[in-house]
Design a protein around this motif. Structure first.
Motif, PDB file in Angstrom:
ATOM      1  N   SER A 207      25.325 -10.309  -0.508  1.00 40.83           N
ATOM      2  CA  SER A 207      24.034  -9.735  -1.779  1.00 40.83           C
ATOM      3  C   SER A 207      22.563  -9.903  -1.407  1.00 40.83           C
ATOM      4  O   SER A 207      21.526  -9.308  -1.701  1.00 40.83           O
ATOM      5  CB  SER A 207      24.720 -10.632  -3.039  1.00 40.83           C
ATOM      6  N   THR A 208      22.218 -10.971  -0.472  1.00 42.10           N
ATOM      7  CA  THR A 208      20.910 -11.300  -0.322  1.00 42.10           C
ATOM      8  C   THR A 208      20.140 -10.095   1.010  1.00 42.10           C
ATOM      9  O   THR A 208      19.442  -9.537   1.182  1.00 42.10           O
ATOM     10  CB  THR A 208      20.982 -12.547  -0.062  1.00 42.10           C
ATOM     11  N   LEU A 209      21.280 -10.409   1.902  1.00 42.21           N
ATOM     12  CA  LEU A 209      21.202  -9.328   2.360  1.00 42.21           C
ATOM     13  C   LEU A 209      21.445  -7.846   2.557  1.00 42.21           C
ATOM     14  O   LEU A 209      20.499  -6.765   2.636  1.00 42.21           O
ATOM     15  CB  LEU A 209      22.134  -9.255   3.821  1.00 42.21           C
ATOM     16  N   ALA A 210      22.053  -7.578   0.924  1.00 45.70           N
ATOM     17  CA  ALA A 210      21.664  -5.944   0.307  1.00 45.70           C
ATOM     18  C   ALA A 210      20.729  -5.699  -0.177  1.00 45.70           C
ATOM     19  O   ALA A 210      19.541  -4.673  -0.201  1.00 45.70           O
ATOM     20  CB  ALA A 210      22.600  -5.507  -0.349  1.00 45.70           C
ATOM     21  N   TRP A 211      19.218  -6.991  -1.110  1.00 47.52           N
ATOM     22  CA  TRP A 211      18.559  -6.719  -1.224  1.00 47.52           C
ATOM     23  C   TRP A 211      17.375  -6.767  -0.233  1.00 47.52           C
ATOM     24  O   TRP A 211      16.809  -5.812  -0.171  1.00 47.52           O
ATOM     25  CB  TRP A 211      18.352  -8.579  -2.257  1.00 47.52           C
ATOM     26  N   TYR A 212      17.578  -7.580   1.060  1.00 49.99           N
ATOM     27  CA  TYR A 212      16.532  -7.479   1.966  1.00 49.99           C
ATOM     28  C   TYR A 212      16.121  -5.643   2.415  1.00 49.99           C
ATOM     29  O   TYR A 212      14.711  -5.377   3.042  1.00 49.99           O
ATOM     30  CB  TYR A 212      17.230  -8.914   3.174  1.00 49.99           C
ATOM     31  N   GLY A 213      17.642  -5.490   2.248  1.00 45.04           N
ATOM     32  CA  GLY A 213      17.266  -3.898   3.282  1.00 45.04           C
ATOM     33  C   GLY A 213      17.310  -3.395   2.206  1.00 45.04           C
ATOM     34  O   GLY A 213      16.181  -2.368   2.652  1.00 45.04           O
ATOM     35  N   LYS A 214      17.090  -3.327   0.823  1.00 42.90           N
ATOM     36  CA  LYS A 214      16.851  -2.316   0.214  1.00 42.90           C
ATOM     37  C   LYS A 214      14.549  -3.109  -0.295  1.00 42.90           C
ATOM     38  O   LYS A 214      14.507  -1.800   0.125  1.00 42.90           O
ATOM     39  CB  LYS A 214      17.928  -2.465  -1.628  1.00 42.90           C
ATOM     40  N   LYS A 215      14.747  -4.377  -0.081  1.00 41.46           N
ATOM     41  CA  LYS A 215      12.952  -3.903  -0.813  1.00 41.46           C
ATOM     42  C   LYS A 215      12.005  -4.211   1.039  1.00 41.46           C
ATOM     43  O   LYS A 215      10.919  -3.732   0.493  1.00 41.46           O
ATOM     44  CB  LYS A 215      13.425  -5.835  -1.587  1.00 41.46           C
ATOM     45  N   ASP A 216      13.462  -4.173   1.668  1.00 41.00           N
ATOM     46  CA  ASP A 216      12.520  -4.191   2.984  1.00 41.00           C
ATOM     47  C   ASP A 216      10.904  -5.093   3.212  1.00 41.00           C
ATOM     48  O   ASP A 216       9.793  -4.464   3.218  1.00 41.00           O
ATOM     49  CB  ASP A 216      12.136  -2.686   3.288  1.00 41.00           C
ATOM     50  N   PRO A 217      11.196  -6.308   2.605  1.00 38.01           N
ATOM     51  CA  PRO A 217       9.552  -7.168   2.131  1.00 38.01           C
ATOM     52  C   PRO A 217       8.887  -7.141   3.396  1.00 38.01           C
ATOM     53  O   PRO A 217       9.072  -7.517   4.911  1.00 38.01           O
ATOM     54  CB  PRO A 217      10.199  -8.071   1.948  1.00 38.01           C
ATOM     55  N   LYS A 218       7.593  -7.038   2.668  1.00 32.16           N
ATOM     56  CA  LYS A 218       6.401  -7.062   4.399  1.00 32.16           C
ATOM     57  C   LYS A 218       6.307  -8.563   4.007  1.00 32.16           C
ATOM     58  O   LYS A 218       5.986  -9.087   3.126  1.00 32.16           O
ATOM     59  CB  LYS A 218       5.221  -5.504   4.454  1.00 32.16           C
ATOM     60  N   ALA A 219       5.095  -8.986   4.832  1.00 24.07           N
ATOM     61  CA  ALA A 219       4.299 -10.009   5.279  1.00 24.07           C
ATOM     62  C   ALA A 219       3.749 -10.369   3.902  1.00 24.07           C
ATOM     63  O   ALA A 219       3.186 -11.320   3.446  1.00 24.07           O
ATOM     64  CB  ALA A 219       4.291 -10.023   6.285  1.00 24.07           C
ATOM     65  N   GLY A 220       2.895  -9.119   4.011  1.00 26.72           N
ATOM     66  CA  GLY A 220       1.578  -8.977   3.220  1.00 26.72           C
ATOM     67  C   GLY A 220       2.230  -9.377   1.494  1.00 26.72           C
ATOM     68  O   GLY A 220       1.426 -10.082   0.427  1.00 26.72           O
ATOM     69  N   TRP A 221       3.135  -8.577   1.379  1.00 31.06           N
ATOM     70  CA  TRP A 221       3.317  -8.840  -0.265  1.00 31.06           C
ATOM     71  C   TRP A 221       4.395 -10.737  -0.237  1.00 31.06           C
ATOM     72  O   TRP A 221       4.483 -10.850  -0.901  1.00 31.06           O
ATOM     73  CB  TRP A 221       5.051  -7.452   0.086  1.00 31.06           C
ATOM     74  N   ALA A 222       4.919 -10.766   0.695  1.00 27.63           N
ATOM     75  CA  ALA A 222       5.257 -11.921   0.925  1.00 27.63           C
ATOM     76  C   ALA A 222       4.159 -13.824   0.435  1.00 27.63           C
ATOM     77  O   ALA A 222       4.562 -14.303   0.082  1.00 27.63           O
ATOM     78  CB  ALA A 222       6.594 -12.067   2.020  1.00 27.63           C
ATOM     79  N   LEU A 223       2.791 -13.192   1.326  1.00 27.41           N
ATOM     80  CA  LEU A 223       2.508 -14.349   1.063  1.00 27.41           C
ATOM     81  C   LEU A 223       1.108 -14.185  -0.255  1.00 27.41           C
ATOM     82  O   LEU A 223       1.220 -15.494  -0.520  1.00 27.41           O
ATOM     83  CB  LEU A 223       0.519 -13.651   1.494  1.00 27.41           C
ATOM     84  N   GLN A 224       1.984 -13.466  -1.447  1.00 28.25           N
ATOM     85  CA  GLN A 224       1.484 -13.600  -3.083  1.00 28.25           C
ATOM     86  C   GLN A 224       2.282 -14.619  -3.312  1.00 28.25           C
ATOM     87  O   GLN A 224       1.726 -15.014  -4.348  1.00 28.25           O
ATOM     88  CB  GLN A 224       1.810 -12.340  -3.603  1.00 28.25           C
ATOM     89  N   TYR A 225       3.930 -15.075  -2.465  1.00 29.40           N
ATOM     90  CA  TYR A 225       4.352 -16.407  -3.320  1.00 29.40           C
ATOM     91  C   TYR A 225       4.959 -17.015  -2.459  1.00 29.40           C
ATOM     92  O   TYR A 225       5.779 -18.390  -3.065  1.00 29.40           O
ATOM     93  CB  TYR A 225       5.555 -15.344  -3.725  1.00 29.40           C
TER      94      TYR A 225
END
Length: 454
Positions: free
Chosen positions: A436-454
């Motif tokens: 489920s985590t890999l499925a989320w990662y593939g769909k979201k494709d999170p970027k480093a900039g977005w992750a900086l918020q959290y």
């Protein structure tokens, strides 16, 4: 009707209601030197001050035997000390009635004094004779930016200078602030300032419905437009069953009038015009949907990312807006400035007002601003230009945006869980958890900039 923005002094002619509150506030301000105007989000605090309080002071309201006033208005922004310095260094404050030559670097000098000297605000007033033959009003709108957006160090210094000015009586320095009553608890980390707010608050109630209805008569009397009785009856009946929301009301009526203006020769506004733009409840959402679908697919993607970056979900689960610089938005969305500016320009014009653009008051912002000083106002963007959603009610009024905020909060929760697991060196994911985590990662494709918020 100004739409989503507050009434300015230039709109005072068409501002109605709350006349009975004007003089009690002015009396309190004259006696206490500090007054905090508080009220629920969207109740109309800024409009009240702009249209009733400031014009009365300019007209010669007498305080301490003096009828002249110098008005320094500001919003805290990222660097509230710089914002205060800029307000105090304006020609109307420094010159007064004379022809004093103004040092072009005066704002920077004031900022240094405010930042480094205890009682710096009082020192500026004394050294430069700012209170000679006049009272001074420092009006701080959107005070809650100090805890939600401002640099913490600058906010602490700013608050200290304001407290020092409010607690002295040697100089006629009056401080007026406006803030949402629901967030004033956040000032508890500044005990002396919190005490000032508690001691000198002025609660602004919701505007009376009958007072608001008198605006229709005022506009009709001006001779520009008229309203069919059926429209006024519809508005009255609607607000018998629904809470009065000034922002939605102003937006719906502005859009309705714009709709009529598009019809050549039509000067009478009826219920059908109001219905066409989405009614009193749906006008904001309908307009923003129209703008969103007018964008090409690439700009729609940029729009989604930008609005997500301009909102957040609080620990209490509340959906809130937040201000960002254009440079930060580019980092968080992984989009270039040109892409985001196209989206900003779609939502920022006076016909919409969903996005608000402000130039930074800090030194970096002012220096880069020199490069665009001759550009049209709508094209003045630098990396330090500040972007925000203009009103909290936009999140609730545009269901698409509300769903984006929910989606981003869910993505953030998943990302934070992964990050915490990695930080604690927990066992690697396996089975359904990994799947489920890999499925989320593939769909979201999170970027480093977005992750900086959290």
């Amino acid at each position: 009707f100004p739409g989503l923005r507050a009434y300015g002094e230039q709109d005072a002619e068409f501002y109605v209601g709350r006349q009975r509150l004007k003089y009690p506030l002015l009396k309190k301000l004259s006696e206490d030197f500090f007054v905090s105007v508080q009220g629920a989000n969207g109740v109309g605090k800024t409009s009240f001050v702009n249209c009733l309080v400031l014009p009365e002071l300019k007209a010669g309201y007498i305080s301490g035997g003096q009828k002249d006033w110098k008005l320094a208005s500001l919003k805290p922004g990222k660097n509230p000390v710089a914002a205060l310095a800029a307000a105090l260094a304006s020609p109307d404050i420094v010159r007064g009635k004379g022809e004093v030559k103004i040092d072009p670097n005066l704002s920077d000098k004031f900022e240094k004094i405010l930042s480094t000297q205890r009682y710096g605000l009082i020192d500026i007033v004394e050294e430069f004779g700012l209170s000679r033959d006049s009272n001074i009003l420092i009006y701080i709108d959107q005070l809650d930016e100090l805890t939600s957006y401002s640099d913490p160090n600058s906010a602490a210094i700013f608050i200290e200078r304001i407290v020092e000015a409010a607690n002295q009586t040697a100089y006629p320095i009056h401080v007026l602030t406006s803030s949402r009553s629901e967030v004033d608890g956040e000032f508890a980390i500044y005990p002396r300032f919190a005490e000032l707010i508690n001691r000198n608050n002025f609660l602004l109630p919701q505007i009376d419905r009958s007072e608001l209805m008198s605006l229709f008569d005022k506009i009709t009397y001006a001779g520009a437009l008229s309203f069919r009785p059926a429209l006024i009856d519809h508005v009255v009946e609607y607000y018998k069953d629904h809470p009065m929301d000034i922002g939605k009301f102003q937006h719906a009526l502005k859009r309705t009038i714009d709709e009529v203006k598009a019809e050549r020769g039509v000067k009478t506004i009826g219920p059908l015009h109001l219905k066409t733009i989405g009614g009193l409840e749906g006008s904001i959402g309908l307009q923003l949907e129209e703008i969103f679908f007018s964008l090409d697919p690439s700009d729609q993607e940029s729009c989604v990312l930008m609005f997500k970056a301009l909102t957040k979900t609080s620990f209490a689960g509340l959906q809130q807006i937040q201000r960002r610089t254009l440079e930060k938005l580019c980092e968080l969305t992984d989009r270039d400035q040109e892409s985001l500016i196209r989206v900003i320009k779609a939502f920022a014009p006076d016909a919409c007002q969903a996005i608000k653009v402000n130039q930074s008051s800090d030194i970096q912002g002012k220096l880069t601003g020199l490069d665009i000083i001759h550009s049209p106002i709508e094209d003045r963007f630098t990396p330090y230009t500040e972007i925000q959603i203009s009103r909290d009610l936009i999140v609730a009024s545009w269901s698409r945006l509300a769903s984006w905020v929910e989606e981003d909060a869910a993505d953030a929760a998943i990302y934070i869980e992964i990050a915490e697991s990695a930080r604690k060196k927990e066992h690697v994911y396996q089975g359904e958890k990994l799947k489920s985590t890999l499925a989320w990662y593939g769909k979201k494709d999170p970027k480093a900039g977005w992750a900086l918020q959290y």
